[in-house]
Design a protein around this motif. Structure first.
Motif, mmCIF file in Angstrom:
data_model
loop_
_atom_site.group_PDB
_atom_site.id
_atom_site.type_symbol
_atom_site.label_atom_id
_atom_site.label_comp_id
_atom_site.label_asym_id
_atom_site.label_seq_id
_atom_site.Cartn_x
_atom_site.Cartn_y
_atom_site.Cartn_z
ATOM 1 N N ARG A 295 6.216 51.316 52.962
ATOM 2 C CA ARG A 295 6.290 52.512 53.575
ATOM 3 C C ARG A 295 7.750 53.272 53.473
ATOM 4 N N ILE A 296 8.922 52.375 53.407
ATOM 5 C CA ILE A 296 10.311 52.707 53.512
ATOM 6 C C ILE A 296 10.422 53.661 51.835
ATOM 7 N N ILE A 297 9.849 53.130 50.903
ATOM 8 C CA ILE A 297 9.860 53.528 49.653
ATOM 9 C C ILE A 297 9.191 54.966 49.601
ATOM 10 N N TYR A 298 7.945 54.942 49.959
ATOM 11 C CA TYR A 298 7.266 56.220 50.164
ATOM 12 C C TYR A 298 8.202 57.256 51.037
ATOM 13 N N ASP A 299 8.492 56.825 52.275
ATOM 14 C CA ASP A 299 9.248 57.676 52.886
ATOM 15 C C ASP A 299 10.673 58.200 52.162
ATOM 16 N N ASN A 300 11.191 57.417 51.561
ATOM 17 C CA ASN A 300 12.419 57.924 50.808
ATOM 18 C C ASN A 300 11.982 59.063 49.768
ATOM 19 N N ASP A 359 10.679 53.451 63.591
ATOM 20 C CA ASP A 359 9.382 53.513 63.706
ATOM 21 C C ASP A 359 8.649 53.390 62.461
ATOM 22 N N VAL A 360 9.340 52.790 61.409
ATOM 23 C CA VAL A 360 8.473 52.593 60.121
ATOM 24 C C VAL A 360 7.425 51.763 60.274
ATOM 25 N N MET A 361 7.294 50.697 61.117
ATOM 26 C CA MET A 361 5.997 49.803 61.539
ATOM 27 C C MET A 361 5.499 50.040 62.972
ATOM 28 N N PRO A 365 -1.056 54.129 59.621
ATOM 29 C CA PRO A 365 -0.998 54.236 58.179
ATOM 30 C C PRO A 365 -1.443 55.958 57.935
ATOM 31 N N ARG A 366 -0.786 56.531 57.097
ATOM 32 C CA ARG A 366 -0.941 58.038 56.689
ATOM 33 C C ARG A 366 -2.268 58.174 55.928
ATOM 34 N N ASP A 367 -2.928 59.306 56.235
ATOM 35 C CA ASP A 367 -4.134 59.722 55.378
ATOM 36 C C ASP A 367 -3.901 59.844 54.089
#
Length: 515
Positions: A295-300, A359-361, A365-367
């Motif tokens: 999630r962190i990688i995708y957010d960045n 709030d990363v966890m 989950p995203r669609d």
């Protein structure tokens, strides 16, 4: 091969933990594995499988006799026994005695013990090949209970899963009561939930199972075929399914899951080949940690793409507009290259190393159908328009109307206007980047110092821009001219408007039905 090995740190078991527990128990009673293997050599084996739920080894005794020793699920072993060993004497296994054994098995299971039933059978002379036929008419010996305590970090991992919108499901070959006890211990059954055994699952049609599959939290006494059925039912309900496995027969379920996860320590080569990911430490908490980092990688990545798209279209529009009007361009080619490669490059790279949001966890989950720019189109459009208007305004104000260029020739006025447009565009992008770090929080609600890379990138970009404006050789290369305090105040004020486009007010706002 499981072994009990002594080293500098003490005794350690290699191989399968269940087999290891039996070896340790035997050693505590004075039986050494090496000595037993020498006196009672193994001459055949019928391996364990999830479908059979038992394992048999054939040994030759020092007296030359041949025995088959069987261990497995107590209820499965009892079904194949006709006698029971009591006080060293073989007696008939009555229905009453069988019920007594099963009752003890349930008591063990309720204490979260993994229970194995033990039995044997004397065979005729050694054969070249043995089949499952020798696993009948057995003599029941007893039960062995062992505890496989969940790791300390599993409870926190389960709690984090629920917080992150991930539903953990336990699938085990253990007894139903054992599975329920463990599930309660790690917090999987806090709010209720169904528990199904493989036998109960077999009695359900696909339609009946699909109606309840989302409510089942624990599956006990299941086979690999059941795993595959569970995966297919959950996927049919629209869920993204990750499945773990270690045995050869788990491969189809791992292959059909969205994410197949093989055990790195106990997993077979076939399972590892069929999986998408190998868990090197066989620890469930590591999966949760991988989700967090994913999630962190995708957010960045989203931040990186969002920032670059917010800052680059306006330059194209400005150049196109003034080219069509036949007027001088507000930005020269070297200025545009500098903005795109240096001013944008450093902060964009720094965003890819931004620390995770709190709030990363704590969000679902995203669609998977959402694009990488989901919810941010309006912010991109507003940034594009405001940057376009800001550059156009500065250029027309200075070049067309002569503000801050009193008494200058047209060439000098053009150079001053281009310099101010360049500084304004540079500062605006260095402002805008701060509102690209979160989808729901503006720069004023985040720490200004949490991303040290971004601070360094900003400092380098500002310093280099100042040098371009005041160092003679750089001024000649970029076509700039020195600016005064009031000119800096003007371009700085316009650039600072980038702080106004706060993500908490613009995220997921639509411009049109499709955007």
């Amino acid at each position: 091969m499981r072994r009990l090995i002594k080293n500098e740190d003490g005794w350690n078991v290699t191989g399968d933990p269940t087999e290891g527990a039996l070896i340790v128990a035997a050693r505590k009673l004075g039986f050494a594995q090496e000595e037993l293997e020498r006196l009672y050599p193994r001459i055949a084996e019928i391996p364990f499988s999830s479908e059979r739920k038992r394992m048999t080894t054939v040994h030759k005794t020092p007296q030359g006799e041949v025995y088959a020793y069987v261990k497995g699920a107590p209820e499965v072993i009892l079904e194949r026994c006709s006698r029971i060993l009591e006080g060293g004497v073989e007696r008939r296994l009555t229905a009453e005695k069988k019920r007594a054994v099963l009752k003890i098995n349930e008591e063990f299971a309720e204490d979260a013990l993994r229970v194995l039933g033990m039995a044997y059978r004397r065979l005729d002379a050694p054969k070249k090949r043995y089949t499952e036929k020798i696993e009948s008419d057995l003599v029941f010996v007893g039960l062995m209970g062992m505890i496989d305590p969940p790791r300390e970090e599993v409870k926190d991992a389960i709690r984090l899963c629920k917080k992150a919108g991930i539903k953990p499901v336990m699938i085990t070959g253990d007894h139903k009561l054992t599975a329920v006890a463990v599930a309660r211990e790690i917090g999987m059954l806090e709010n209720g939930g169904l528990v199904l055994t493989g036998e109960e699952l077999d009695r359900l049609s696909d339609e009946e199972f699909e109606k309840i599959v989302e409510d089942v939290k624990v599956y006990a006494r299941v086979s690999p075929e059941h795993k595959l059925r569970i995966v297919k039912a959950l996927k049919k309900k629209g869920h993204i399914v990750a499945m773990t496995g270690d045995g050869v027969n788990d491969a189809p379920a791992l292959k059909n899951a969205d994410i197949g996860i093989a055990m790195g320590i106990t997993g077979t080569d076939v399972t590892k080949e069929a999986s998408d990911m190998i868990l090197m430490d066989d620890n469930f908490a590591t999966i949760v940690n991988a989700v967090k980092h994913g999630r962190i990688i995708y957010d960045n990545i989203r931040k990186f793409a969002f920032f670059l798209l917010r800052c680059n279209f306006d330059e194209l529009a400005v150049i196109a507009t003034f080219a069509i009007l036949g007027m001088p361009l507000p930005l020269t080619a070297p200025m545009i290259l500098w903005i795109n490669l240096v001013t944008d490059g450093g902060p964009a790279t720094a965003l890819s190393m931004d620390p995770p949001m709190e709030d990363v966890m704590a969000r679902p989950p995203r669609d998977p159908k959402q694009g990488i720019l989901y919810g941010r189109i309006l912010q991109i459009i507003i940034s594009f328009i405001s940057q376009y208007l800001g550059t156009t305004f500065v250029f027309l104000l200075v070049y067309k109307y002569g503000f801050f260029a009193w008494g200058l020739s047209e060439t000098e006025r053009l150079m001053k206007a281009q310099t101010m447009c360049f500084v304004q565009a540079t500062l605006r992008e260095l402002v805008v980047v701060w509102n690209c770090r979160s989808e729901t929080k503006s720069a004023f609600k985040l720490s200004w110092t949490s991303n040290k890379f971004l601070l360094v990138a900003e400092a380098v970009s500002i310093l280099s821009s100042i040098l371009i404006v005041y160092v003679p050789i750089l001024r000649m290369m970029f076509g700039t001219t020195p600016l005064g305090i009031y000119e800096w105040l003007l371009v700085g004020s316009i650039a600072s408007l980038g702080f106004l486009w706060m993500p908490e007010y613009l995220y997921e706002k639509r411009v049109f039905k499709w955007v």
